[in-house]
Design an enzyme around this catalytic site. Structure first.
Site, PDB file in Angstrom:
ATOM      1  N   ASP A  44       0.854  -1.431   0.189  1.00 41.57           N
ATOM      2  CA  ASP A  44      -0.153  -0.310  -0.144  1.00 41.57           C
ATOM      3  C   ASP A  44       1.085   1.717   0.138  1.00 41.57           C
ATOM      4  OD1 ASP A  44      -2.159  -2.226   0.946  1.00 41.57           O
ATOM      5  OD2 ASP A  44      -1.778  -1.555   2.279  1.00 41.57           O
ATOM      6  N   GLU A  95     -11.326   0.048  -3.200  1.00 38.65           N
ATOM      7  CA  GLU A  95     -10.582   0.377  -2.155  1.00 38.65           C
ATOM      8  C   GLU A  95      -9.300   0.989  -2.613  1.00 38.65           C
ATOM      9  OE1 GLU A  95      -9.496  -3.023   0.144  1.00 38.65           O
ATOM     10  OE2 GLU A  95      -8.247  -3.831  -0.881  1.00 38.65           O
TER      11      GLU A  95
HETATM   12  O1  FUB Z   1      -3.466  -3.441   3.620  1.00 41.13           O
HETATM   13  C1  FUB Z   1      -4.819  -3.708   3.726  1.00 41.13           C
HETATM   14  C2  FUB Z   1      -5.871  -3.694   3.177  1.00 41.13           C
HETATM   15  O2  FUB Z   1      -5.112  -4.346   1.469  1.00 41.13           O
HETATM   16  C3  FUB Z   1      -5.050  -2.234   2.488  1.00 41.13           C
HETATM   17  O3  FUB Z   1      -5.992  -1.276   3.726  1.00 41.13           O
HETATM   18  C4  FUB Z   1      -6.075  -2.592   0.973  1.00 41.13           C
HETATM   19  O4  FUB Z   1      -6.321  -1.403   0.105  1.00 41.13           O
HETATM   20  C5  FUB Z   1      -5.646  -3.785   0.853  1.00 41.13           C
HETATM   21  O5  FUB Z   1      -3.899  -3.038  -0.088  1.00 41.13           O
END
Ligand code: FUB
Length: 322
Positions: free
Chosen positions: A14, A221
């Site tokens: 991320d 997301e």
């Molecule tokens: O790293 C945890 C979660 O996985 C992140 O918040 C999302 O975007 C995904 O990458």
């Protein structure tokens, strides 16, 4: 063959990249090197701290500035420090991060430092009115800062169809409208919202809101925002179809018109990115699971050069090189 991993001594994911003090700073998640089954709730992503990294430019040696914030020093948080972002204003640096509160609800907190590489000190409470995951902070040319956020499944966006947490909230059916990411303007302190979070509309080229069943394009997301030639580019992960895609608007609030893919699926379930400019060159930072041999919760940061066509479209990237 895949592109090269740039951080090999920790699992990192991320990556939020920013140009601070003429260097590229990375604010990634710090994946734990532990054995765990994967589930759709994301329990395997049980991270407890953040490191900050910097480099003179993409491709140069990467410096690990060490642990800059640990969950033990965040009063309101109980577990799962997920994807963070950072912003600078008047020489202060702000780290925005999601974590579950003591009721198990994801919230977004802020921690401060007078240096881009921390350490950061967290505020006692999370940002009032914050929820869900994946904060991305954008500074507009007029000095306003906006925070974009939201994520489905483990990220709980389906539990926030109203302004109250609904523990039984479910995803919409395929023919229903897709869930939408959120935006809130930050107030001048950078530590609170100036307004209630609003939804960001993402439309197809005919002007219709995307449907939940359009999994190649609808928001899942990992939002990011940047401006290119006066237009606002909102990019995000499609989750279940594992792409990074983007949409364009004339306003930071949208509506955004869906454009297409930036990054094709990588090794691993999640895909998450940021986009940064340095000296006129644009770069995509992202992660995959190549270093761990495909373990979903052990990810590693990479980058690629990002190019645009003359009419401002992004040329799609594949992680796999000949
Ligand atoms: O790293 C945890 C979660 O996985 C992140 O918040 C999302 O975007 C995904 O990458």
């Amino acid at each position: 063959m895949e592109k090269t991993v740039i951080i090999t001594d920790n699992y990192t994911a991320d990556p939020s990249a920013h140009l601070f003090e003429d260097k590229i700073y990375l604010y990634p998640s710090h994946d734990l090197d532990i054995e765990m089954e994967s589930n759709d709730n994301g329990d395997q992503y049980c991270m407890t701290d953040y490191h900050v990294y910097s480099m003179e430019k993409p491709g140069a040696q990467v410096t690990d500035h060490g642990e800059v914030l640990h969950i033990n020093s965040v009063d309101w948080a109980s577990k799962q420090m997920w994807a963070p972002d950072a912003a600078e204003k008047d020489g202060e640096y702000y780290l925005y991060f999601p974590a579950r509160d003591h009721k198990g609800i994801f919230r977004i907190g802020v921690a401060k430092s007078n240096r881009p590489y921390g350490p950061f000190k967290a505020n006692k409470s999370y940002i009032k009115g914050s929820f869900s995951i994946d904060p991305a902070v954008f500074r507009d040319d007029d000095g306003s800062y906006y925070i974009y956020f939201g994520g489905l499944w483990g990220g709980q966006l389906q539990n926030w169809k109203t302004d109250k947490f609904d523990k039984d909230g479910t995803e919409p059916k395929p023919d229903d409208l897709a869930l939408l990411p959120r935006i809130a303007k930050l107030d001048s302190s950078m530590e609170e919202f100036e307004e209630n979070p609003r939804e960001i509309e993402i439309l197809d080229k005919k002007g219709n809101l995307l449907l939940a069943g359009n999994e190649d394009a609808r928001y899942f997301e990992g939002p990011w925002m940047f401006k290119y030639r006066g237009k606002y580019y909102f990019s995000y992960s499609t989750g279940t179809t594992h792409k990074i895609v983007y949409a364009i608007s004339d306003s930071p609030y949208g509506p955004f018109i869906y454009q297409g893919t930036i990054l094709e699926p990588v090794i691993g379930w999640t895909t998450h990115h940021s986009i940064v400019e340095q000296n006129g060159d644009w770069y995509l930072f992202y992660h995959d699971c190549s270093l761990s041999g495909g373990v979903n919760h052990k990810r590693s940061v990479k980058y690629a050069k990002l190019d645009f066509t003359d009419d401002g479209k992004i040329i799609p990237i594949s992680d796999f090189v000949q």
